[in-house]
Design an enzyme around this catalytic site. Structure first.
Site, PDB file in Angstrom:
ATOM      1  CG  HIS A 109      -1.801  -1.175   1.331  1.00  0.00           C
ATOM      2  ND1 HIS A 109      -2.972  -1.311   0.628  1.00  0.00           N
ATOM      3  CD2 HIS A 109      -1.674  -2.310   2.059  1.00  0.00           C
ATOM      4  CE1 HIS A 109      -3.538  -2.471   0.909  1.00  0.00           C
ATOM      5  NE2 HIS A 109      -2.772  -3.096   1.784  1.00  0.00           N
TER       6      HIS A 109
HETATM    7  C1  BDR Z   1      -1.994   0.600   5.683  1.00  0.00           C
HETATM    8  O1  BDR Z   1      -2.066  -0.080   6.931  1.00  0.00           O
HETATM    9  C2  BDR Z   1      -0.795  -0.513   7.344  1.00  0.00           C
HETATM   10  O2  BDR Z   1      -0.831  -1.835   7.801  1.00  0.00           O
HETATM   11  C3  BDR Z   1       0.108  -0.369   6.161  1.00  0.00           C
HETATM   12  O3  BDR Z   1       1.427  -0.036   6.575  1.00  0.00           O
HETATM   13  C4  BDR Z   1      -0.527   0.734   5.343  1.00  0.00           C
HETATM   14  O4  BDR Z   1      -0.055   2.003   5.758  1.00  0.00           O
HETATM   15  C5  BDR Z   1      -2.818  -0.166   4.681  1.00  0.00           C
HETATM   16  O5  BDR Z   1      -4.155  -0.193   5.074  1.00  0.00           O
END
Ligand code: BDR
Ligand code: CA
Length: 306
Positions: free
Chosen positions: A234
């Site tokens: 992400h």
């Molecule tokens: C986000 O949540 C975290 O677990 C990841 O680092 C990212 O920033 C994705 O939903």
């Protein structure tokens, strides 16, 4: 092109580590500070991870430890995704560096006010530090170029069925930031879920050299290495957006954050109310990504010399 000055507010985190690694190696970005927050794992661990990463990459970027808890809610970390340390999978040498003595909010304030150019904040964790920064030092707002945040989405969540993790963990802080008047670009799950890396892509990153191998080793522990279903890294999509906006489409939309009740943490992007003239657009929402170009881009970023 003059490198764009940025501060990462981050909770490394395997996808955070990927995002930061790409950014510090790209000459078009000037990463000035890593400010940490507790979210994926506790803030002591995310701070240590940020130090491990800068030391491994050999870059002199200061790390400042920020808030360990959301403003109003109890933190719900996710070691099941990133491992107990938050960056499981690579054996980093013991860290010699230390974080700044100043709290992340103070460090950000100083960095923003002392910079000649306006700073872009790249928020890839919860918004807790930024909300406190804006409440304590509202004068920073006009010195910020833009906030690019990985969080939320047009519809559907990954923490519950409607909320994305970063917004879910501190919806009150996110609401303060989204309503701050500073231009916010929201890059959410509707885009990051379409940016998947498969086994061959991860192996190409591995083959690229020492840095690529470190990231590949982390990816092998991310979400139980779900490579056959496609890994969603992400936070690195936020860096892709900064460097290659041509791979994305955006739209100004009215976005409101639910802060209470069962939908707390949901980003309500109400385009219907906008069409009826009842709400005004306030947030630039990233709506589309060219997935194939993105995958090619990320592999090439790791082919930079170590
Ligand atoms: C986000 O949540 C975290 O677990 C990841 O680092 C990212 O920033 C994705 O939903
Ligand atoms: Ca993150």
């Amino acid at each position: 092109m003059k490198p764009r000055p940025i501060i990462f507010d981050t909770d490394p985190g395997i996808d955070d580590a990927t995002a930061i690694t790409i950014a510090v190696r790209n000459p078009n970005l000037d990463v000035r500070l890593l400010s940490t927050v507790g979210a994926n794992v506790e803030v002591e661990k995310t701070t240590l991870n940020a130090l491990k990463l800068t030391e491994f990459l050999g870059v002199e970027i200061p790390v400042a430890k920020g808030c360990g808890e959301p403003l109003m809610r109890k933190l719900r970390p996710c070691p099941e995704i990133h491992g107990i340390t938050g960056m499981d999978g690579y054996d980093f040498p013991p860290v010699k560096r230390k974080p700044l003595e100043k709290h992340a909010v103070e460090a950000m304030r100083n960095m923003i006010m002392e910079s000649e150019e306006k700073i872009t904040l790249v928020v890839i964790g919860t918004h807790t530090n930024i909300a406190i920064l804006f409440k304590m030092y509202p004068e920073v707002k006009e010195r910020i170029e833009e906030i690019v945040t990985m969080g939320g989405g047009l519809a559907g969540g990954n923490t519950n069925s409607s909320a994305e993790f970063n917004i879910y963990n501190d919806p009150h802080a996110a609401a303060i930031v989204f309503n701050s008047g500073v231009p916010v670009t929201m890059l959410g799950l509707n885009v990051t879920n379409e940016a998947r890396l498969y086994r061959d892509d991860a192996e190409a990153i591995d083959a690229s050299g020492r840095v690529g191998h470190m990231i590949y080793s982390l990816l092998n522990h991310y979400r139980d290495a779900f490579m056959d279903g496609g890994l969603r890294i992400h936070d690195s999509v936020a860096v892709a957006y900064l460097l290659r906006p041509d791979m994305f489409k955006t739209q100004m939309l009215p976005v409101e954050i639910a802060t209470e009740g069962p939908a707390a943490g949901t980003t309500v992007c109400d385009f219907r109310a906008m069409q009826r003239g009842e709400k005004e657009a306030n947030i630039k929402v990233v709506t589309e990504i060219d997935s194939a170009a993105y995958v090619q881009w990320i592999i090439e970023e790791f082919r930079r010399e170590d």
